[in-house]
Scaffold this active site. Structure first.
Site, PDB file in Angstrom:
ATOM      1  N   CYS A   2       1.010  -1.280   0.123  1.00  9.99           N
ATOM      2  CA  CYS A   2       0.112  -0.086   0.061  1.00  9.99           C
ATOM      3  C   CYS A   2       0.843   1.125  -0.031  1.00  9.99           C
ATOM      4  CB  CYS A   2      -0.856   0.080   1.341  1.00  9.99           C
ATOM      5  SG  CYS A   2      -2.104  -1.501   1.583  1.00  9.99           S
ATOM      6  N   ARG A  27       4.795   0.229  -6.084  1.00  7.53           N
ATOM      7  CA  ARG A  27       4.833  -0.526  -4.677  1.00  7.53           C
ATOM      8  C   ARG A  27       3.862  -1.768  -4.919  1.00  7.53           C
ATOM      9  NH1 ARG A  27       6.584   2.719  -0.163  1.00  7.53           N
ATOM     10  NH2 ARG A  27       5.076   1.549   1.220  1.00  7.53           N
ATOM     11  N   TRP A  74      -3.011  -2.742  -1.258  1.00  8.89           N
ATOM     12  CA  TRP A  74      -2.608  -3.997  -1.998  1.00  8.89           C
ATOM     13  C   TRP A  74      -3.225  -4.781  -0.906  1.00  8.89           C
ATOM     14  CZ3 TRP A  74       0.284  -8.144   0.199  1.00  8.89           C
ATOM     15  CH2 TRP A  74       0.836  -9.005  -0.639  1.00  8.89           C
ATOM     16  N   ASN A 100      -1.598   2.283   5.874  1.00  8.82           N
ATOM     17  CA  ASN A 100      -0.796   1.133   5.398  1.00  8.82           C
ATOM     18  C   ASN A 100      -0.334   0.210   6.654  1.00  8.82           C
ATOM     19  OD1 ASN A 100      -0.733   2.549   3.007  1.00  8.82           O
ATOM     20  ND2 ASN A 100       1.682   2.942   2.975  1.00  8.82           N
ATOM     21  N   GLY A 101      -0.173  -1.025   6.451  1.00  8.64           N
ATOM     22  CA  GLY A 101       0.261  -1.929   7.530  1.00  8.64           C
ATOM     23  C   GLY A 101      -1.116  -2.961   7.678  1.00  8.64           C
ATOM     24  N   GLU A 473      19.082 -15.970  -8.767  1.00  8.48           N
ATOM     25  CA  GLU A 473      18.493 -14.693  -8.987  1.00  8.48           C
ATOM     26  C   GLU A 473      17.829 -14.619 -10.586  1.00  8.48           C
ATOM     27  OE1 GLU A 473      17.569 -12.189  -7.657  1.00  8.48           O
ATOM     28  OE2 GLU A 473      17.719 -10.505  -9.058  1.00  8.48           O
ATOM     29  N   LYS A 477      13.920 -13.473 -11.212  1.00 10.19           N
ATOM     30  CA  LYS A 477      13.546 -12.291 -12.157  1.00 10.19           C
ATOM     31  C   LYS A 477      12.703 -12.996 -13.244  1.00 10.19           C
ATOM     32  CE  LYS A 477      14.835  -9.487 -10.523  1.00 10.19           C
ATOM     33  NZ  LYS A 477      15.387  -9.578  -9.488  1.00 10.19           N
ATOM     34  N   GLU A 480       9.146 -13.588 -11.767  1.00 10.20           N
ATOM     35  CA  GLU A 480       8.403 -12.432 -11.244  1.00 10.20           C
ATOM     36  C   GLU A 480       7.693 -11.675 -12.535  1.00 10.20           C
ATOM     37  OE1 GLU A 480       9.947  -9.651  -8.490  1.00 10.20           O
ATOM     38  OE2 GLU A 480      11.797 -10.113  -9.313  1.00 10.20           O
ATOM     39  N   HIS A 496      19.263 -35.685  -8.635  1.00  7.51           N
ATOM     40  CA  HIS A 496      18.637 -36.188  -7.461  1.00  7.51           C
ATOM     41  C   HIS A 496      17.143 -36.086  -7.605  1.00  7.51           C
ATOM     42  CE1 HIS A 496      22.553 -37.189  -5.918  1.00  7.51           C
ATOM     43  NE2 HIS A 496      22.894 -35.959  -5.985  1.00  7.51           N
ATOM     44  N   LYS A 596       6.540  -3.653  -4.460  1.00  8.08           N
ATOM     45  CA  LYS A 596       7.881  -3.417  -4.150  1.00  8.08           C
ATOM     46  C   LYS A 596       8.442  -3.564  -3.082  1.00  8.08           C
ATOM     47  CE  LYS A 596      11.847  -1.821  -5.980  1.00  8.08           C
ATOM     48  NZ  LYS A 596      12.631  -2.667  -6.711  1.00  8.08           N
TER      49      LYS A 596
HETATM   50  O1  M6R Z   1      13.562  -3.996  -0.269  1.00 10.34           O
HETATM   51  P1  M6R Z   1      13.911  -5.275  -0.428  1.00 10.34           P
HETATM   52  O2  M6R Z   1      15.325  -5.436  -1.080  1.00 10.34           O
HETATM   53  O3  M6R Z   1      14.306  -5.840   1.143  1.00 10.34           O
HETATM   54  O4  M6R Z   1      13.094  -6.256  -0.836  1.00 10.34           O
HETATM   55  C1  M6R Z   1      13.248  -7.670  -0.857  1.00 10.34           C
HETATM   56  C2  M6R Z   1      12.307  -8.553  -1.815  1.00 10.34           C
HETATM   57  O5  M6R Z   1      11.081  -8.133  -1.702  1.00 10.34           O
HETATM   58  C3  M6R Z   1      12.790  -7.964  -3.282  1.00 10.34           C
HETATM   59  O6  M6R Z   1      14.112  -8.278  -3.505  1.00 10.34           O
HETATM   60  C4  M6R Z   1      12.015  -8.850  -4.391  1.00 10.34           C
HETATM   61  O7  M6R Z   1      12.522 -10.255  -4.106  1.00 10.34           O
HETATM   62  C5  M6R Z   1      12.148  -8.365  -5.678  1.00 10.34           C
HETATM   63  N1  M6R Z   1      10.826  -8.064  -6.192  1.00 10.34           N
HETATM   64  C6  M6R Z   1      13.074  -9.155  -6.457  1.00 10.34           C
HETATM   65  O8  M6R Z   1      12.940  -8.524  -7.648  1.00 10.34           O
END
Ligand code: M6R
Length: 601
Positions: A2, A27, A74, A100-101, A473, A477, A480, A496, A596
């Site tokens: 949010c 976000r 959100w 928010n929260g 990683e 990417k 997501e 395995h 985000k």
């Molecule tokens: O703000 P942060 O680095 O703590 O966020 C952690 C994860 O939420 C963030 O890296 C997330 O996995 C990304 N969307 C990856 O691209």
């Protein structure tokens, strides 16, 4: 997650709020709304869906007034519907709030308020706060807020409008970020800095349980007992353009292209004419990293660097696991929390656990003034600039770079790394941005690959050692933003179990940056090819010939020191994910279901 905006000044609030909400879109959200004080009456416009839909509502029925609050939601409690969207009001509609929260005791509070006659119209935890404040209000919002926050448990950033105090905007936070932008005769409120950058770069970051009272020409801050505080505003160096697309189709692509510059800036921040700064205080003999998502993958790379360069035992931990794990105190341990936003709830909670255990703690974050930055005594910044796309790219690259520098610094101080080897690495790092630039010039081959493979059902990313972290990683990417199922595996683990998933044509991408593991990984690639996979090897130019003997396709990056190659090979992997998402017609910067900044557990 949010987002909150607020405005009090002499301009029309509605366009400022809508613009601020658009800047917070990254976000992640599924509904949006605003409330404006119109001739001393609060009016609300809100709806499920994107801000364009809210804009249609406000175009059809504009709100006029110079004080207002806005929100992107959100969904956590209740579906993304018009009624569940914020702002929420009390029964009479004379108090409006955005939140928010998560209010953890919302069910008990709801029962208590219903017993007093409050009628609820939404399924949200937030609505209880509007009713609660209303029942506590006796002509003094400060007093009502002080009482309310004593009754709330959970996390919150709240902005409040009240018809009986039509020239004031109140806000308070606990655990969820809130910043006030200080202008000339006007104040701006937001859950993070990019939303207010077009208006001011002087920001005041609220601390937990602080209540801020915003008027047109003044801001007063009080603690939860009503004692006045005098926080100093912070001047941020980011400019508004840094948080705009600047001609790129997406923020993600722009941020991928900003990486050479981010690497330069981060290097010059920590390495001056006298060499490397002391980065981690002391000389720990155990270094643990705690982080989530991409930042966790950076931590995995960091652990590899600390072992190689500082001869120091080191491991990366997923923060949401670490926080519930039995921890064993160690006499000389450093725990480093890594987070782009500096607001990730699990990372902050894990850090608190480490602090309670007595570990030396430090932070690595991209966000000056974030909760993480302010929680630790040693905070190291990455100099990536604002990262807007949900998929982290330049933050990751600068995290890995800074971890490399931290490991080098510790290695030098512990006598485990020679000056000559350190110089070699620093010289290599200084040349890296140019290599990155040349790599970014040619992406047609990746685009073509994605156009050809956009109907794949499954992909594999494999690697060993450091390359395993890179494979993880790369796969994250991919998942997501393209929503294409991917597996990331330590190459030696394939046989395995997961190799059973390989079918005719399944793409398997092996990342190979380490000479000593090259043959091993190539032989794992051969095993998948024997079962029908289409194999790709991503490696430096100097491995190309050997890779071509085993892989169907070889994608090379310029040669560089083995320890610097992670910073190069990740670029084609980011671009591959980007082009696949574009080919699939995905919302690249705002992937479904994601936020985000993940400020809830
Ligand atoms: O703000 P942060 O680095 O703590 O966020 C952690 C994860 O939420 C963030 O890296 C997330 O996995 C990304 N969307 C990856 O691209």
């Amino acid at each position: 997650m949010c987002g909150i905006v607020g405005y009090i000044g002499n301009q029309e609030a509605q366009p400022i709020l809508l613009d601020g909400l658009r800047r917070l879109e990254y976000r992640g959200y599924d509904s949006a709304g605003i409330a404006v004080m119109q001739q001393q009456k609060i009016s609300v416009r809100k709806c499920a869906g994107r801000i364009d839909k809210l804009q249609q509502l406000t175009d059809a029925s504009p709100l006029h007034g110079s004080i207002g609050i806005g929100h992107t939601r959100w969904a956590t409690h209740g579906e993304p519907t018009d009624l569940n969207a914020h702002p929420h009001t009390d029964v009479k509609g004379d108090i409006a709030i955005v939140h928010n929260g998560i209010i953890e005791n919302h069910a008990a509070l709801r029962r208590h308020l219903e017993a007093q006659g409050c009628v609820f119209v939404s399924q949200t935890d937030t609505e209880v706060v509007a009713h609660l404040i209303h029942t506590l209000y006796r002509g003094d919002m400060m007093a009502a807020l002080q009482q309310a926050i004593r009754m709330l448990s959970g996390s919150y950033a709240l902005a409040v409008l009240c018809e009986s105090e039509p020239d004031v905007l109140y806000c308070v936070r606990l655990g969820s970020p809130l910043v006030v932008g200080v202008g000339q005769g006007e104040m701006f409120l937001a859950s993070d800095i990019p939303a207010i950058l077009p208006h001011t770069r002087d920001v005041l970051i609220l601390e937990d349980r602080e209540i801020a009272v915003l008027k047109r020409g003044s801001i007063e801050v009080f603690d939860d007992l009503g004692a006045r505080k005098t926080p100093a505003p912070l001047h941020v160096s980011w400019d508004a353009a840094a948080a705009e697309k600047g001609g790129f189709a997406h923020f993600m692509l722009k941020e991928i292209f900003e990486q050479p510059d981010a690497v330069r800036k981060t290097l010059s921040a920590y390495c001056g004419p006298d060499g490397l700064q002391e980065m981690l205080p002391g000389a720990p003999d155990l270094v643990n990293f705690i982080a989530c998502g991409t930042a966790y993958h950076a931590g995995m790379a960091g652990a590899y660097y600390f072992a190689q360069l500082a001869d120091t035992e080191s491991a990366a931990h997923i923060a949401s696991e670490y926080r519930y794990r039995k921890l064993f105190p160690h006499a000389n341990e450093a725990v480093v929390a890594i987070s782009q936003s500096g607001e990730t709830a699990d990372t902050l909670a894990a850090l608190r656990q480490a602090m309670e255990m007595g570990a030396h703690t430090a932070a690595l974050t991209n966000t000056l003034g974030s909760t993480l930055d302010r929680t630790v005594s040693r905070s190291l910044l990455t100099y990536a600039g604002p990262e807007i796309a949900v998929a982290s790219t330049k933050a990751y690259i600068t995290q890995v770079e800074t971890l490399l520098l931290m490991a080098m610094d510790l290695g030098l101080r512990k006598g485990k790394l020679t000056r000559e080897r350190a110089k070699e690495l620093l010289d290599g790092l200084a040349k890296l941005p140019e290599k990155m630039e040349s790599l970014l010039k040619n992406q047609a081959y990746l685009q073509q690959y994605c156009d050809r493979h956009m109907h794949e059902k499954l992909m594999f990313f494999i690697g060993r050692g450091m390359d395993h972290s890179l494979a993880m990683e790369a796969a994250l990417k991919f998942k997501e933003i393209s929503y294409l199922p991917c597996e990331a595996y330590a190459a030696g683990e394939l046989k395995h179990g997961p190799i059973a998933l390989i079918n005719n044509g399944t793409p398997v991408i092996a990342i190979c940056t380490q000479e000593s593991l090259l043959e091993k990984t190539l032989s794992n690639l051969r095993e998948t090819k024997a079962r029908g996979a289409e194999t790709i090897c991503v490696c430096p130019q100097r491995f190309a010939e050997r890779a071509a003997r085993e892989a169907d396709i070889v994608w090379t990056v310029p040669d560089a020191d083995e320890l610097l190659l992670p910073l190069l090979v990740m670029l084609p992997m980011q671009l591959l994910a980007y082009h696949m998402a574009v080919a699939q017609g995905r919302d690249v910067d705002k992937p479904r279901n994601l936020a985000k900044s993940v400020t809830v557990e």
